[in-house]
Design an enzyme around this catalytic site. Structure first.
Site, PDB file in Angstrom:
ATOM      1  N   THR A 184      44.909  22.238  13.708  1.00 58.82           N
ATOM      2  CA  THR A 184      43.805  22.218  12.732  1.00 58.82           C
ATOM      3  C   THR A 184      43.160  20.858  12.748  1.00 58.82           C
ATOM      4  O   THR A 184      43.856  19.854  12.861  1.00 58.82           O
ATOM      5  CB  THR A 184      44.411  22.435  11.321  1.00 58.82           C
ATOM      6  N   GLY A 236      49.722  21.816  10.586  1.00 55.39           N
ATOM      7  CA  GLY A 236      51.083  22.307  10.778  1.00 55.39           C
ATOM      8  C   GLY A 236      51.285  23.617  10.050  1.00 55.39           C
ATOM      9  O   GLY A 236      50.314  24.314   9.756  1.00 55.39           O
TER      10      GLY A 236
HETATM   11  N1  ASP Z   1      47.789  24.395   8.962  1.00 60.98           N
HETATM   12  C1  ASP Z   1      47.224  25.480   9.733  1.00 60.98           C
HETATM   13  C2  ASP Z   1      47.574  26.776   9.059  1.00 60.98           C
HETATM   14  O1  ASP Z   1      48.687  26.947   8.614  1.00 60.98           O
HETATM   15  C3  ASP Z   1      47.671  25.526  11.158  1.00 60.98           C
HETATM   16  C4  ASP Z   1      47.796  24.209  11.879  1.00 60.98           C
HETATM   17  O2  ASP Z   1      47.362  23.177  11.439  1.00 60.98           O
HETATM   18  O3  ASP Z   1      48.393  24.178  12.938  1.00 60.98           O
HETATM   19  O4  ASP Z   1      46.747  27.664   9.067  1.00 60.98           O
END
Ligand code: ASP
Length: 319
Positions: A184, A236
């Site tokens: 993200t 994350g």
């Molecule tokens: N935080 C994002 C989500 O859970 C995914 C990511 O940042 O990897 O949708």
């Protein structure tokens, strides 16, 4: 944290486009603190480099932090090679790309967000319209798309050949486990007038359940900015971030006097304590004095800092 850990060949390649002004500091986990030295942009992952360049240009020309974060993350949303944000983002388990995004103005604490938005490549700009043109904060799914249409946003297929192939490969493997979290973009900026803003945008966890919403569009979880204290953004496993209101926690620690680095490390420690396991989560943070913080639970997290016309890609400290 072992020095240099986590900065992969892929990171270098992803950052390649911005090499002209980029100094990769694989030996450094923290950018130098230069309080009060003007505009600063911090964002997650190597694609933050190009996003920071775009945001930094706006700030150099006297633009607002709010414009900078929106236009900055738009760069990733519109880049089909970024498989975790906007166009070309990996789809859900049904093969449909559903995007989450939020934006927050640290001056007014106004915020806007969209979740599970389909067919619009720039969800953060839709989120900004939600903030500026409605009395609501968060629109989801069909309602968010209807609003975007009414606002004149272009509709398009967001699945690219590459992301379709990745989804088909995942389906063929019949692996039922959730995909790894992936990249993200969360960004926080301070402009030449000391105003702060933040934005966060993502296609979420790959192969997620249709309708699943992560932390990125949840104000206080994936993003929080209060110009009186600072701002933070997360990447994350979103479920872990939501459970502790992660970005809000980071900002409240800064408000209480923590350096941004101490604040992000404390929030990550809370997540580990809360879940009892070590899923990958990372935060970036910027306080009102222009000091930064960044760290992750597992190795492999990189982040970009723009200051004084230069972008650095740094390796997040592992807690
Ligand atoms: N935080 C994002 C989500 O859970 C995914 C990511 O940042 O990897 O949708």
């Amino acid at each position: 944290m072992q020095k240099g850990e986590g900065l992969t060949r892929r990171d270098f390649l992803a950052a390649g486009a911005a090499m002209a002004t980029l100094a990769i500091s694989a030996e450094k986990t923290l950018a130098d603190d230069e309080e009060g030295t003007g505009p600063v942009v911090i964002s997650t992952w190597p694609h933050g480099v190009a996003a920071n360049e775009a945001a930094g240009k706006i700030l150099s020309e006297g633009g607002s932090a709010l414009d900078a974060v929106e236009k900055g993350v738009n760069v990733c949303e519109l880049d089909p090679a970024v498989s975790s944000v906007g166009l070309g983002g990996y789809p859900n388990e049904a093969g449909v790309v559903q995007l989450d995004a939020s934006i927050m103005d640290g001056e007014t604490r106004a915020c806007g967000a969209v979740a599970a938005l389909e067919r619009v490549a720039t969800p953060v700009s839709v989120a900004r319209r939600v903030m500026e043109k409605t009395r609501h904060v968060l629109l989801v799914g069909a309602g968010a798309l209807e609003f975007a249409r009414a606002e004149g946003f272009e509709e398009r297929e967001l699945l690219t050949e590459e992301s379709r192939r990745a989804w088909e490969a995942w389906k063929a493997s019949r692996e039922k486990k959730e995909g790894d979290p992936h990249d993200t973009i969360g960004m926080v900026a301070i402009d030449s007038r000391g105003r702060m803003a933040g934005a966060c945008t993502t296609s979420g966890l790959p192969w997620k359940m249709p309708g699943r919403v992560g932390d990125s569009p949840i104000v206080g979880a994936g993003l929080y900015v209060d110009g009186k204290a600072g701002g933070a953004a997360a990447t994350g496993v979103g479920e872990e971030v939501i459970r502790v209101a992660g970005s809000f926690l980071v900002v409240e620690r800064m408000r209480a006097g923590d350096h941004p680095q101490a604040a992000v490390e404390a929030a990550l420690a809370r997540i580990v304590e809360n879940s009892g396991t070590r899923h990958q989560v990372a935060f970036v943070a910027l306080d009102r004095a222009g000091r930064i913080g960044a760290a992750s639970i597992k190795p492999g997290f990189t982040y970009a800092v723009w200051r004084g016309g230069k972008v650095e890609l740094l390796v997040g400290k592992v807690i």
